[in-house]
Design a protein around this motif. Structure first.
Motif, PDB file in Angstrom:
ATOM      1  N   ARG A 181      -1.737   1.107   4.028  1.00 21.53           N
ATOM      2  CA  ARG A 181      -2.708   1.043   5.122  1.00 21.53           C
ATOM      3  C   ARG A 181      -4.111   0.616   4.671  1.00 21.53           C
ATOM      4  O   ARG A 181      -4.962   0.309   5.501  1.00 21.53           O
ATOM      5  CB  ARG A 181      -2.840   2.420   5.815  1.00 21.53           C
ATOM      6  N   ARG A 182      -4.373   0.626   3.388  1.00 18.38           N
ATOM      7  CA  ARG A 182      -5.720   0.237   2.922  1.00 18.38           C
ATOM      8  C   ARG A 182      -5.555  -0.847   1.861  1.00 18.38           C
ATOM      9  O   ARG A 182      -5.536  -0.596   0.662  1.00 18.38           O
ATOM     10  CB  ARG A 182      -6.451   1.455   2.356  1.00 18.38           C
ATOM     11  N   VAL A 205      -4.999  -7.738   8.571  1.00 16.97           N
ATOM     12  CA  VAL A 205      -5.410  -6.329   8.634  1.00 16.97           C
ATOM     13  C   VAL A 205      -6.048  -6.014   9.978  1.00 16.97           C
ATOM     14  O   VAL A 205      -5.887  -4.911  10.514  1.00 16.97           O
ATOM     15  CB  VAL A 205      -6.355  -5.945   7.465  1.00 16.97           C
ATOM     16  N   LEU A 210      -6.853  -2.314  11.105  1.00 12.72           N
ATOM     17  CA  LEU A 210      -7.325  -1.728   9.855  1.00 12.72           C
ATOM     18  C   LEU A 210      -8.535  -2.496   9.319  1.00 12.72           C
ATOM     19  O   LEU A 210      -8.723  -3.669   9.633  1.00 12.72           O
ATOM     20  CB  LEU A 210      -6.197  -1.746   8.817  1.00 12.72           C
TER      21      LEU A 210
END
Length: 330
Positions: A181-182, A205, A210
């Motif tokens: 997720r990052r 992203v 995100l």
């Protein structure tokens, strides 16, 4: 009205050098300082001067040359590209005149003028965006010009490459699909191809809702640069769980730093590179990467250039695509 003939004195005056220096440049350019040679070549290209052959036999049988400009002699991707180019030139009796411009647009402009002054029959470039003066040289040249390594739509130019934006998007999507997720992007020189990959990453992203994160050293990529970037990223982005690198050597440096710091790959941190270089495929675990057709780009572009030289029918735009490999780091 008779057109006034351009003389060596004229070129010397415009370039701010002596006539003897211009004459030496035309006979043995390797014996003239690079800065002076570039200045003379620039003047010659701008006024359209073509040197007369002093040797009659050489005039009847001039060497067949293809000029090639690459941004770095220290990057494996361009070695593979050159191998593809020379697989064709050597088979057809052509020499390759290869010069480096260090990712510097002004230096590329100078090198384009220098190479064109050698009366090459074709020119292969690794950039599609050039300075205004470089464009003037290229548009005035009456030879086939190819741009490789990316996709472009410059009128009158051969283009052989792949979609860097889409490749950046797709590899980022693969990292996200693995549950990360990052994801942080590691760039290098921030050239056009790097910017296109970063744009693809940003859109991927953003589509997942995100945030983006990026580190750009503005240096030619290497394993040691990748190691240093990883150290910095751990401070700037402590929550990161994946890294997308613009080149595999950066990704190998990241992997080495993870192994030294005891960071589990891919469980704690997924890593993806770009280009599918041998260095990344020989690591343990094997590096995930965007596999790019570097040899094929050089080969196909040169084949098209030679067809153009010989006035044979051919296509001018070729998308050779890319492949995604998960390796063992995703």
């Amino acid at each position: 009205m008779k057109t006034q003939r351009i003389t060596l004195d004229d070129i010397a005056t415009l370039a701010g050098v002596t006539k003897m220096t211009v004459s030496r440049y035309l006979r043995t350019p390797e014996k003239v300082r690079a800065e002076t040679a570039a200045k003379i070549a620039s003047v010659m290209a701008e006024i359209g001067y073509v040197a007369e052959q002093e040797n009659t036999a050489a005039s009847r049988h001039p060497p067949l040359r293809i000029g090639v400009l690459i941004p770095s002699f220290n990057n494996q991707i361009f070695a593979d590209l050159l191998a593809g180019i020379e697989s064709v030139t050597s088979a057809h009796g052509y020499q390759t005149l290869v010069v480096n411009y260090d990712y510097n647009p002004q230096r590329e402009e100078e090198q384009i003028a220098t190479v064109l002054a050698f009366n090459v029959q074709g020119l292969i470039l690794t950039e599609s965006v050039h300075t205004v003066r470089a464009e003037k040289y290229l548009n005035a040249a009456t030879i086939p010009v190819a741009e490789v390594m990316g996709l472009s739509e410059t009128r009158g130019r051969i283009n052989v490459g792949f979609d860097n934006y889409r490749a950046g998007y797709d590899m980022t999507a693969m990292l996200l699909a693995s549950g990360k997720r990052r994801v942080i992007y590691f760039g290098s020189m921030s050239d056009r191809r790097d910017q296109q990959r970063y744009a693809g990453y940003c859109d991927a992203v953003a589509a997942a809702g995100l945030p983006a994160g990026r580190i750009v050293p503005n240096k030619v990529s290497s394993v040691s640069i990748g190691t240093g970037m990883m150290t910095l990223a751990r401070q700037l982005y402590p929550q990161m769980d994946a890294i997308l690198c613009t080149n595999d050597d950066l990704a190998v440096g990241v992997l080495q730093e993870c192994q030294a710091a005891g960071i589990a790959v891919p469980q704690a941190l997924a890593i993806a590179g770009f280009h599918g270089l041998e260095i990344g495929q020989a690591t343990t675990p094997r590096l995930a990467s965007v596999i790019t057709p570097r040899f094929e780009m050089g080969k196909v572009a040169t084949e098209i250039v030679l067809k153009k030289i010989n006035q044979q029918p051919t296509i001018e735009q070729v998308d050779l695509h890319y492949q995604l490999s998960m390796g063992a780091t995703i």
